[in-house]
Design a protein around this motif. Structure first.
Motif, mmCIF file in Angstrom:
data_model
loop_
_atom_site.group_PDB
_atom_site.id
_atom_site.type_symbol
_atom_site.label_atom_id
_atom_site.label_comp_id
_atom_site.label_asym_id
_atom_site.label_seq_id
_atom_site.Cartn_x
_atom_site.Cartn_y
_atom_site.Cartn_z
ATOM 1 N N ARG A 45 0.853 -1.181 0.000
ATOM 2 C CA ARG A 45 0.000 0.000 0.000
ATOM 3 C C ARG A 45 0.895 1.240 0.000
ATOM 4 N N TYR A 94 -7.776 3.383 -1.234
ATOM 5 C CA TYR A 94 -8.291 3.454 0.127
ATOM 6 C C TYR A 94 -8.235 4.894 0.625
ATOM 7 N N CYS A 96 -8.215 7.305 3.988
ATOM 8 C CA CYS A 96 -7.805 7.229 5.388
ATOM 9 C C CYS A 96 -8.065 8.562 6.074
ATOM 10 N N TRP A 104 -9.696 3.589 8.279
ATOM 11 C CA TRP A 104 -9.644 3.212 6.869
ATOM 12 C C TRP A 104 -11.022 2.864 6.335
ATOM 13 N N GLY A 107 -12.174 0.469 0.637
ATOM 14 C CA GLY A 107 -11.476 0.518 -0.639
ATOM 15 C C GLY A 107 -12.419 0.503 -1.827
#
Length: 114
Positions: A45, A94, A96, A104, A107
């Motif tokens: 990520r 994603y 955040c 989070w 996605g």
């Protein structure tokens, strides 16, 4: 607990555009650092873009000049406008929300075909 929900992913041809949206719960959204990360298949990520509480922004070198992050504190929403998309931008994106700790979203898939 802050809930984070992304939307706007999809399939687009190389050179096309998409806009991702992310809504975060809470009455102090303006105090959150908001970021977009992405994770491609078999990759780690990575941070794509961040907008801080003062509105300042940071971008990964790979997306500078193509992606724009913005926030609307009145709507508890952060956006990622993605232009000139490339196949290598294909990933799960994603959102955040960072306030004391990171929260989070689940996605959203972005697929760029060549």
């Amino acid at each position: 607990q802050v809930q984070v929900v992304e939307s706007g992913g999809g399939l687009v041809q190389s050179g096309g555009s998409l806009r991702l949206s992310c809504v975060a719960s809470g009455s102090i959204f303006s105090s959150y650092f908001m970021s977009w990360y992405r994770q491609g298949t078999g990759k780690q990520r990575e941070l794509v873009a961040q907008v801080r509480t003062d509105g300042s922004t940071h971008y990964a070198d790979s997306v500078k000049g193509r992606f724009t992050i913005s926030r609307d504190n009145a709507k508890n929403t952060v956006y990622l406008q993605m232009n000139s998309l490339k196949p290598e931008d294909t990933a799960v994106y994603y959102c955040c929300a960072d306030f004391i700790q990171p929260y989070w979203g689940q996605g959203t898939q972005v697929t760029v075909s060549s």
